[in-house]
Design a protein around this motif. Sequence first.
Motif, short mmCIF file in Angstrom:
data_model
loop_
_atom_site.label_atom_id
_atom_site.label_comp_id
_atom_site.label_asym_id
_atom_site.label_seq_id
_atom_site.Cartn_x
_atom_site.Cartn_y
_atom_site.Cartn_z
N ASP A 1 0.81 -1.22 0.00
CA ASP A 1 0.00 0.00 0.00
C ASP A 1 0.85 1.27 0.00
O ASP A 1 0.37 2.35 0.37
N HIS B 1 0.35 13.57 -1.52
CA HIS B 1 -0.17 12.26 -1.17
C HIS B 1 -0.73 12.27 0.25
O HIS B 1 -1.78 11.67 0.52
N GLU C 1 -2.13 14.76 1.71
CA GLU C 1 -3.42 15.44 1.61
C GLU C 1 -4.50 14.49 1.08
O GLU C 1 -5.64 14.52 1.56
N ARG C 2 -4.15 13.67 0.09
CA ARG C 2 -5.11 12.72 -0.46
C ARG C 2 -5.52 11.71 0.59
O ARG C 2 -6.71 11.37 0.72
N VAL C 3 -4.56 11.20 1.35
CA VAL C 3 -4.86 10.22 2.39
C VAL C 3 -5.73 10.85 3.46
O VAL C 3 -6.70 10.23 3.94
N SER C 4 -5.42 12.08 3.85
CA SER C 4 -6.21 12.78 4.86
C SER C 4 -7.64 13.01 4.39
O SER C 4 -8.59 12.85 5.17
N ALA C 5 -7.79 13.37 3.11
CA ALA C 5 -9.12 13.62 2.57
C ALA C 5 -9.96 12.33 2.56
O ALA C 5 -11.16 12.35 2.88
N ARG C 6 -9.32 11.21 2.22
CA ARG C 6 -10.05 9.94 2.20
C ARG C 6 -10.47 9.53 3.62
O ARG C 6 -11.55 9.00 3.84
N ALA C 7 -9.59 9.83 4.59
CA ALA C 7 -9.87 9.44 5.98
C ALA C 7 -11.01 10.24 6.58
O ALA C 7 -11.74 9.77 7.45
N SER C 8 -11.17 11.49 6.08
CA SER C 8 -12.23 12.35 6.62
C SER C 8 -13.55 12.14 5.89
O SER C 8 -14.59 12.56 6.36
#
Length: 221
Positions: free
Chosen positions: A191, A212, A214-221
């Motif tokens: 992953d 990246h 930011e993308r992970v944070s956005a998916r988590a929220s």
Amino acid sequence: MDGPGGSGKSTVAREIARRLGLRYLDTGAMYRAVTQVALESRIDIEDHNAVAELAERAVLTVGTSPDNPAIAVNGEAVDDKIRTRAVTNAVSAVAAVPAVRRRLVARQQQIIAEASPVGIVVEGRDIGSVVAPHAPVKVFLTASTEVRALRRSHQLGEKGIDDVARTLAELDRRDVLDSTRAADPLAIPDDAIVLDSTALSVQDVVDEVLRHCERVSARAS
């Protein structure tokens, strides 16, 4: 953040830690510190029992500031000693000893836990796969062996063609040792995102890692 030597892990990881206000841990420095003490003590690094006993006795003090990631063994600062060619060429053998890895991985996981709730950027060769398999962001940073050899030679203050060729051969050897060892080999976590820094500047890599995150944070929220 994982990857082979000379890929730019330390520079990028420290800058990411600064930009995000996180702690920082260079796990490679811990293996280098044990290696340096083993060499200084004239311990045969192929004697796994002797190296394991040394690692068990050694008291490592590890700084986690990205601006001052100092490391000491038994109260003695070893920052300058652990970046020599001798240590670089011996560290893979020491890092391959299962008992050494167990000892240092446990210490690394303790440091990660102590960094909560601030958070920490950790770099090495088995972070995403072994040390912190549940980390929300995993990056595998790589580059061509030629570029990595140039970078490492520059770090050593060597710029001649023969120096770079020697470093290239040493990197190739270490890549094989690190990737084929039985205990926690260098590998790309399933992953993780893979970034090739061969033709990228440090800032380019830092920017991509931050995007990246930011993308992970956005998916988590």
